[in-house]
Design a protein around this motif. Structure first.
Motif, PDB file in Angstrom:
ATOM      1  N   UNK A   1      -6.748  14.786   4.838  1.00  0.00           N
ATOM      2  CA  UNK A   1      -7.580  16.061   6.158  1.00  0.00           C
ATOM      3  C   UNK A   1      -7.446  14.908   6.387  1.00  0.00           C
ATOM      4  N   UNK A   2      -7.686  15.216   7.755  1.00  0.00           N
ATOM      5  CA  UNK A   2      -8.276  14.419   9.125  1.00  0.00           C
ATOM      6  C   UNK A   2      -8.169  15.087   9.650  1.00  0.00           C
ATOM      7  N   UNK A   3      -8.598  14.856  11.416  1.00  0.00           N
ATOM      8  CA  UNK A   3      -8.873  14.974  13.070  1.00  0.00           C
ATOM      9  C   UNK A   3      -8.913  14.267  13.810  1.00  0.00           C
ATOM     10  N   UNK A   4      -7.773  14.939  15.031  1.00  0.00           N
ATOM     11  CA  UNK A   4      -8.398  14.269  16.181  1.00  0.00           C
ATOM     12  C   UNK A   4      -9.868  13.518  16.335  1.00  0.00           C
ATOM     13  N   UNK A   5      -9.168  12.147  17.337  1.00  0.00           N
ATOM     14  CA  UNK A   5     -10.548  11.503  17.705  1.00  0.00           C
ATOM     15  C   UNK A   5      -9.851  10.268  18.897  1.00  0.00           C
ATOM     16  N   UNK A   6     -11.220  10.158  19.223  1.00  0.00           N
ATOM     17  CA  UNK A   6     -11.248   9.795  21.113  1.00  0.00           C
ATOM     18  C   UNK A   6     -11.536   8.577  20.689  1.00  0.00           C
ATOM     19  N   UNK A   7     -10.751   7.668  21.373  1.00  0.00           N
ATOM     20  CA  UNK A   7     -10.763   6.015  21.675  1.00  0.00           C
ATOM     21  C   UNK A   7     -10.957   5.777  22.701  1.00  0.00           C
ATOM     22  N   UNK A   8     -11.768   4.763  22.856  1.00  0.00           N
ATOM     23  CA  UNK A   8     -12.506   4.413  24.660  1.00  0.00           C
ATOM     24  C   UNK A   8     -12.289   2.359  23.570  1.00  0.00           C
ATOM     25  N   UNK A   9     -12.131   2.320  25.247  1.00  0.00           N
ATOM     26  CA  UNK A   9     -12.415   0.381  24.840  1.00  0.00           C
ATOM     27  C   UNK A   9     -13.842   0.170  25.132  1.00  0.00           C
ATOM     28  N   UNK A  10     -14.254  -0.362  24.323  1.00  0.00           N
ATOM     29  CA  UNK A  10     -15.555  -1.785  24.511  1.00  0.00           C
ATOM     30  C   UNK A  10     -15.685  -2.497  26.029  1.00  0.00           C
ATOM     31  N   UNK A  11     -16.590  -2.424  26.273  1.00  0.00           N
ATOM     32  CA  UNK A  11     -17.044  -3.026  27.702  1.00  0.00           C
ATOM     33  C   UNK A  11     -16.717  -2.309  29.018  1.00  0.00           C
ATOM     34  N   UNK A  12     -16.474  -1.278  28.635  1.00  0.00           N
ATOM     35  CA  UNK A  12     -16.059  -0.612  29.860  1.00  0.00           C
ATOM     36  C   UNK A  12     -16.995   0.532  29.974  1.00  0.00           C
ATOM     37  N   UNK A  13     -18.365   0.399  30.110  1.00  0.00           N
ATOM     38  CA  UNK A  13     -19.115   0.805  30.355  1.00  0.00           C
ATOM     39  C   UNK A  13     -19.409   2.350  29.351  1.00  0.00           C
ATOM     40  N   UNK A  14     -18.976   1.679  27.967  1.00  0.00           N
ATOM     41  CA  UNK A  14     -19.090   3.479  26.960  1.00  0.00           C
ATOM     42  C   UNK A  14     -19.779   2.821  26.084  1.00  0.00           C
TER      43      UNK A  14
END
Length: 295
Positions: free
Chosen positions: A126-139
């Motif tokens: 079982x899996x789920x959708x995910x939010x992918x964000x870059x490091x070093x971009x203010x997040x």
């Protein structure tokens, strides 16, 4: 969301080559006769360009699990490839010319509850959708979807968030008043060279978009492949009106009861090995029994 809709979404969103949606399925045929002859191979129906799930080089999650099953059965593994976006079940698992045998006997990934032309096994992850964000971009301090949504309004409204159209991500953006920040990608493409991870491996890595919301196995696998910038994968929790998590199973032809039972036996006895493969590919994993009623 129904399993049929999920399959269409995943197959289109993951089969742009993808999660995970689009075969136009015919009605299920009459049940086939139960397995009359010994099997000489584990014959797998696969998409030829659908990483992280499968490809012609045998590099995907489903290829690895198929090889695991083949070893357990003492059978060689063979593949019949067909683009999953184009009536996949009808042209693989259910495809048979007069006087000839079926070209393949198992689909390695279908959502629990999907009943359009396949007999679905018990789930194996079982899996789920995910939010992918870059490091070093203010997040860099964002560690969850809640953190993301609590970013300063000026920052949040400035972001370009890549999503596959008509996916749960679309519903999520709408619910949180972020529709204007969405950058939609087409679920279906006629270009066989396209693949699902391009939204991450190309556009997110290049800064064309600032974040992406995709099916978890795609998120985890392609985030691992991008070295610069480093990417963070944040699994998303289902919310009221937005289901992100789904249980995945395998599919065989209707009427092949003994074959289905054999596959389900392998899912049980090889569960530790299956989980190890999924983790190696970076798949966000949830409790396999959680929320099964939704499927």
């Amino acid at each position: 969301m129904t399993a049929r809709k999920l399959y269409r979404r995943l197959a289109a969103a993951t089969l742009l080559a993808v999660a995970a949606a689009g075969p136009a399925l015919a009605q299920a045929p009459a049940p086939a006769a139960d397995d009359p002859a010994p099997r000489k191979a584990l014959r797998v129906c696969q998409d030829p360009n659908n990483l992280p799930f499968s490809n012609v080089k045998g590099e995907g999650i489903e290829n690895r699990i198929a090889e695991l099953f083949g070893q357990s059965l003492g059978l060689p593994v063979t593949y019949y490839s067909f683009p999953q976006r184009m009536a996949f079940i009808r042209n693989t698992l259910r495809y048979k010319l007069p006087g000839q045998d079926y070209p393949c006997d198992i689909v390695m990934g279908v959502p629990v509850g999907f009943d359009q032309g396949v007999s679905v096994t018990k789930p194996y992850y079982r899996s789920t959708y995910a939010l992918v964000i870059p490091r070093g971009k203010g997040m860099d301090n964002v560690a969850s979807a809640d953190d993301f949504l609590k970013l300063p309004p000026q920052k949040l409204k400035s972001l370009k968030i890549g999503i596959y159209d008509r996916s749960p991500a679309s519903d999520w953006l709408k619910k949180h008043d972020l529709v204007d920040q969405g950058v939609p990608y087409k679920m279906m493409s006629a270009d066989p060279a396209q693949y699902p991870g391009q939204i991450i491996e190309n556009d997110l890595a290049a800064g064309t978009i600032d974040a992406a919301v995709v099916w978890g196995p795609i998120a985890g696998y392609f985030a691992q492949r991008v070295k610069q910038p480093a990417l963070t994968v944040l699994p998303l929790k289902s919310e009221e009106g937005v289901q992100f998590d789904y249980a995945m199973a395998m599919g065989v032809r209707y009427g092949e009861r003994e074959w289905k039972q054999q596959i389900e036996g392998l899912i049980s006895t090889k569960q530790a090995d299956i989980q190890a493969i999924l983790k190696e590919f970076g798949v966000p994993l949830l409790d396999n029994t959680a929320g099964e009623r939704r499927n």
